[in-house]
Design a protein around this motif. Structure first.
Motif, PDB file in Angstrom:
ATOM      1  N   LEU A 288       0.842  -1.190   0.000  1.00 31.93           N
ATOM      2  CA  LEU A 288       0.000   0.000   0.000  1.00 31.93           C
ATOM      3  C   LEU A 288       0.881   1.244   0.000  1.00 31.93           C
ATOM      4  O   LEU A 288       1.989   1.225   0.537  1.00 31.93           O
ATOM      5  CB  LEU A 288      -0.904   0.034   1.234  1.00 31.93           C
ATOM      6  CG  LEU A 288      -1.839  -1.164   1.440  1.00 31.93           C
ATOM      7  CD1 LEU A 288      -2.607  -0.995   2.747  1.00 31.93           C
ATOM      8  CD2 LEU A 288      -2.807  -1.308   0.272  1.00 31.93           C
ATOM      9  N   ASP A 289       0.387   2.346  -0.581  1.00 28.52           N
ATOM     10  CA  ASP A 289       1.127   3.592  -0.468  1.00 28.52           C
ATOM     11  C   ASP A 289       1.046   4.092   0.969  1.00 28.52           C
ATOM     12  O   ASP A 289       0.187   3.671   1.745  1.00 28.52           O
ATOM     13  CB  ASP A 289       0.602   4.643  -1.456  1.00 28.52           C
ATOM     14  CG  ASP A 289      -0.766   5.176  -1.062  1.00 28.52           C
ATOM     15  OD1 ASP A 289      -0.824   6.079  -0.198  1.00 28.52           O
ATOM     16  OD2 ASP A 289      -1.773   4.691  -1.605  1.00 28.52           O
ATOM     17  N   ARG A 290       1.950   4.989   1.345  1.00 28.92           N
ATOM     18  CA  ARG A 290       2.103   5.373   2.750  1.00 28.92           C
ATOM     19  C   ARG A 290       0.842   5.966   3.362  1.00 28.92           C
ATOM     20  O   ARG A 290       0.542   5.704   4.536  1.00 28.92           O
ATOM     21  CB  ARG A 290       3.265   6.364   2.887  1.00 28.92           C
ATOM     22  CG  ARG A 290       3.083   7.691   2.169  1.00 28.92           C
ATOM     23  CD  ARG A 290       4.375   8.475   2.143  1.00 28.92           C
ATOM     24  NE  ARG A 290       5.416   7.740   1.427  1.00 28.92           N
ATOM     25  CZ  ARG A 290       6.701   8.084   1.439  1.00 28.92           C
ATOM     26  NH1 ARG A 290       7.098   9.135   2.125  1.00 28.92           N
ATOM     27  NH2 ARG A 290       7.582   7.387   0.762  1.00 28.92           N
ATOM     28  N   PHE A 291       0.076   6.745   2.598  1.00 30.85           N
ATOM     29  CA  PHE A 291      -1.105   7.387   3.169  1.00 30.85           C
ATOM     30  C   PHE A 291      -2.270   6.403   3.295  1.00 30.85           C
ATOM     31  O   PHE A 291      -3.023   6.448   4.267  1.00 30.85           O
ATOM     32  CB  PHE A 291      -1.497   8.608   2.338  1.00 30.85           C
ATOM     33  CG  PHE A 291      -0.427   9.663   2.313  1.00 30.85           C
ATOM     34  CD1 PHE A 291      -0.008  10.277   3.487  1.00 30.85           C
ATOM     35  CD2 PHE A 291       0.184  10.032   1.132  1.00 30.85           C
ATOM     36  CE1 PHE A 291       0.988  11.234   3.482  1.00 30.85           C
ATOM     37  CE2 PHE A 291       1.178  10.995   1.111  1.00 30.85           C
ATOM     38  CZ  PHE A 291       1.585  11.598   2.294  1.00 30.85           C
ATOM     39  N   THR A 292      -2.396   5.511   2.305  1.00 32.14           N
ATOM     40  CA  THR A 292      -3.421   4.475   2.423  1.00 32.14           C
ATOM     41  C   THR A 292      -3.109   3.564   3.602  1.00 32.14           C
ATOM     42  O   THR A 292      -4.001   3.176   4.372  1.00 32.14           O
ATOM     43  CB  THR A 292      -3.499   3.640   1.128  1.00 32.14           C
ATOM     44  OG1 THR A 292      -3.857   4.501   0.042  1.00 32.14           O
ATOM     45  CG2 THR A 292      -4.542   2.530   1.259  1.00 32.14           C
ATOM     46  N   LEU A 293      -1.827   3.231   3.779  1.00 27.13           N
ATOM     47  CA  LEU A 293      -1.439   2.390   4.910  1.00 27.13           C
ATOM     48  C   LEU A 293      -1.736   3.088   6.229  1.00 27.13           C
ATOM     49  O   LEU A 293      -2.214   2.457   7.185  1.00 27.13           O
ATOM     50  CB  LEU A 293       0.041   2.027   4.831  1.00 27.13           C
ATOM     51  CG  LEU A 293       0.564   1.179   5.999  1.00 27.13           C
ATOM     52  CD1 LEU A 293      -0.178  -0.152   6.077  1.00 27.13           C
ATOM     53  CD2 LEU A 293       2.072   0.957   5.871  1.00 27.13           C
ATOM     54  N   ALA A 294      -1.464   4.400   6.312  1.00 26.70           N
ATOM     55  CA  ALA A 294      -1.743   5.135   7.555  1.00 26.70           C
ATOM     56  C   ALA A 294      -3.224   5.071   7.899  1.00 26.70           C
ATOM     57  O   ALA A 294      -3.599   4.866   9.060  1.00 26.70           O
ATOM     58  CB  ALA A 294      -1.283   6.590   7.410  1.00 26.70           C
ATOM     59  N   ARG A 295      -4.086   5.220   6.881  1.00 29.71           N
ATOM     60  CA  ARG A 295      -5.531   5.139   7.131  1.00 29.71           C
ATOM     61  C   ARG A 295      -5.938   3.720   7.520  1.00 29.71           C
ATOM     62  O   ARG A 295      -6.721   3.507   8.444  1.00 29.71           O
ATOM     63  CB  ARG A 295      -6.303   5.594   5.888  1.00 29.71           C
ATOM     64  CG  ARG A 295      -6.301   7.100   5.663  1.00 29.71           C
ATOM     65  CD  ARG A 295      -7.279   7.485   4.568  1.00 29.71           C
ATOM     66  NE  ARG A 295      -6.841   6.979   3.282  1.00 29.71           N
ATOM     67  CZ  ARG A 295      -6.050   7.654   2.438  1.00 29.71           C
ATOM     68  NH1 ARG A 295      -5.590   8.848   2.777  1.00 29.71           N
ATOM     69  NH2 ARG A 295      -5.701   7.141   1.281  1.00 29.71           N
ATOM     70  N   GLN A 296      -5.409   2.738   6.784  1.00 32.44           N
ATOM     71  CA  GLN A 296      -5.763   1.345   7.060  1.00 32.44           C
ATOM     72  C   GLN A 296      -5.264   0.907   8.440  1.00 32.44           C
ATOM     73  O   GLN A 296      -5.942   0.155   9.147  1.00 32.44           O
ATOM     74  CB  GLN A 296      -5.162   0.441   5.982  1.00 32.44           C
ATOM     75  CG  GLN A 296      -5.855   0.518   4.644  1.00 32.44           C
ATOM     76  CD  GLN A 296      -7.210  -0.183   4.647  1.00 32.44           C
ATOM     77  OE1 GLN A 296      -7.502  -0.984   5.529  1.00 32.44           O
ATOM     78  NE2 GLN A 296      -8.043   0.117   3.677  1.00 32.44           N
TER      79      GLN A 296
END
Length: 298
Positions: free
Chosen positions: A222-230
């Protein structure tokens, strides 16, 4: 007071003035103690603290979001044809290219901290479901979640911000602006437990060193921002805080076994003992030394 140059990109003389000009703070300061403290830039994000009295900034505009928190006094400014006021604890949100001035609303003066966020950085942190730039009509808002995110960005002006922490901060700020922009909520994304658990396992295996965002992108897919949300969706916290708390847990165990505070700090990836002590107290409400004495007594 020494003259300091502040770029127009920043939002200018505390941003005030005309595009691209350098600012002589000695000329702008209206009272003893007035000044602007400029922090080291963090990945293109500029941060300042301003202390001032009276009308300080003439009408101006900049091409970044100016997002900050009033710390003391009353902040007053003209924005979109109206007089605005911000009291301590309130969040200020100025949209790019909007003309505004600024100053202290009372004789006691004003103190605030501000970050200048490039719109493209904000767009990268927004959810894939909506890539439009959020416009917040009210420039002064009360929002505890947003205040905490902004506070984390500007609380330590002497140092930079950890890469994983910055990813999470930008996601939370983007979500806060999106929330106050009044845009219709998108359908919640499905939780990606596999990716989050892979990332959390990697973090646990690398407690003793800094972990970069690109590493977690490679591990999770996942990209870093999607990972942060997930990560927040699945585990209720950010990758940065997850890593920090696992480090503190290990350090606490080491201290309880009688190992030195300095040794525990070093072996769990903290820059120095002061850095370790600050985070330990913030997490547990007491210093490592106090914890050590209680653990021995227990």
């Amino acid at each position: 007071m020494t003259a300091i140059s502040i770029s127009a990109r920043q939002g200018v003389p505390e941003d005030a003035l005309s595009d691209g000009a350098a600012i002589d703070l000695e000329r702008l300061c209206g009272a003893p103690g007035d000044g602007i403290r400029v922090a080291p830039a963090v990945d293109g994000i500029e941060r300042i603290e301003a202390r001032l009295h009276g009308k300080f900034f003439e009408p101006h505009r900049h091409d970044t979001y100016a997002i900050g928190v009033t710390l003391g006094g009353v902040q007053t400014f003209q924005y979109r044809g109206e007089s605005r006021f911000s009291n301590p604890g309130s969040i200020i949100i100025l949209h790019p290219d909007e003309i505004h001035d600024g100053g202290a609303g009372t004789e006691i003066g004003l103190r605030y901290r501000m970050m200048y966020l490039q719109p493209e950085r904000l767009l990268a942190a927004l959810d894939e479901t909506d890539r439009s730039l959020p416009f917040v009509a009210a420039p002064v808002v009360g929002d505890e979640a947003l205040r905490q995110a902004v506070g984390e960005a500007v609380m330590d002006l002497d140092n930079g911000i950890d890469e994983l922490a910055l990813d999470d901060i930008l996601v939370r700020i983007a979500e806060g602006l999106y929330r106050h922009a009044g845009t219709k909520d998108a359908k919640p994304a499905k939780a990606d437990k596999r990716a989050v658990l892979q990332a959390s396992e990697f973090l646990r295996a690398n407690l003793e060193r800094p972990v970069g965002s690109q590493e977690l992108e490679a591990v999770s897919g996942l990209d870093r921002f999607t990972l942060a949300r997930q990560f927040r969706r699945v585990l209720g916290t950010s990758p940065h805080r997850y890593l920090l708390m696992r480090r503190l847990e290990r350090a606490r165990q080491m201290i309880a076994r009688g190992e030195s505070l300095a040794g525990a700090a070093l072996e769990t990836g903290f820059a120095d003992q002061a850095h370790f002590t600050r985070h330990f107290k913030r997490a547990y409400g007491l210093t490592p030394g106090r914890w050590a004495s209680l653990a021995v007594a227990g």
